[in-house]
Scaffold this active site. Structure first.
Site, PDB file in Angstrom:
ATOM      1  N   GLY A 184       1.544  -1.495  -0.139  1.00  0.00           N
ATOM      2  CA  GLY A 184      -0.289   0.172   0.142  1.00  0.00           C
ATOM      3  C   GLY A 184       0.845   1.479   0.002  1.00  0.00           C
ATOM      4  O   GLY A 184       0.433   2.523  -0.746  1.00  0.00           O
ATOM      5  N   CYS A 185       1.961   1.486   0.721  1.00  0.00           N
ATOM      6  CA  CYS A 185       2.412   2.309   0.681  1.00  0.00           C
ATOM      7  C   CYS A 185       3.674   2.708  -0.658  1.00  0.00           C
ATOM      8  O   CYS A 185       3.531   3.435  -1.153  1.00  0.00           O
ATOM      9  CB  CYS A 185       3.649   2.323   2.128  1.00  0.00           C
ATOM     10  SG  CYS A 185       2.269   2.758   3.080  1.00  0.00           S
TER      11      CYS A 185
END
Length: 157
Positions: free
Chosen positions: A48-49
């Site tokens: 996600g990051c």
């Protein structure tokens, strides 16, 4: 744990000093006269990051053309931030906040709920700060996917 602060538009953005991925000290006051997008992510090199960081990378030219500088921050050490920046060709500063001082000042560290479980950790957030150091937007619990497009739409970029 202390009560979590929640920042709102119109408040002064808390000043900070943190090391970037190159070990250079970076302070909010270094950017006086510039508009800043400060995005908080839980951990470098996680799916996600990575999505969020790459979306900011891919949107950097239009954001800079509109007068915004992008800064990322997570608890990761500068060495890990450097590996992240090199791996994904991230051209903006990635700040290291291992003691959570910056994250706590911005209300981006504290209790959060994930799949119904309460834990303590980094709260994915984005802060837009104007030339004078005032918060224009304080966005908490944002989703990694599609977030940058939402920010660009909010800013008209």
């Amino acid at each position: 744990m202390n009560e979590r602060v929640v920042l709102e538009a119109g408040q002064a953005a808390p000043d900070f000093t943190a090391l970037d991925q190159n070990g250079v000290s970076v302070s909010l006051s270094d950017f006086r006269g510039k508009r800043i997008i400060l995005f908080v992510y839980p951990a470098a090199m996680t799916p996600g990051c990575t999505t969020e960081a790459c979306d900011f990378r891919d949107s950097l030219a239009p954001l800079q053309a509109a007068g915004y500088e992008v800064l990322g921050v997570s608890p990761d050490a500068p060495e890990k931030q450097l590996r992240f920046a090199e791996r994904d060709e991230l051209p903006y500063p990635l700040l290291s906040d291992p003691d959570h001082h910056l994250l706590q000042a911005y209300g981006a560290y504290g209790e959060k709920s994930l799949y119904g479980k309460i834990s303590v950790g980094v709260i994915r957030s984005t802060f837009v700060i104007d030339e004078n150091g005032t918060l224009v937007h304080a966005l908490y619990n944002v989703k990694a996917t599609g977030h940058v497009a939402r920010v660009r739409k909010m800013l008209g970029v």
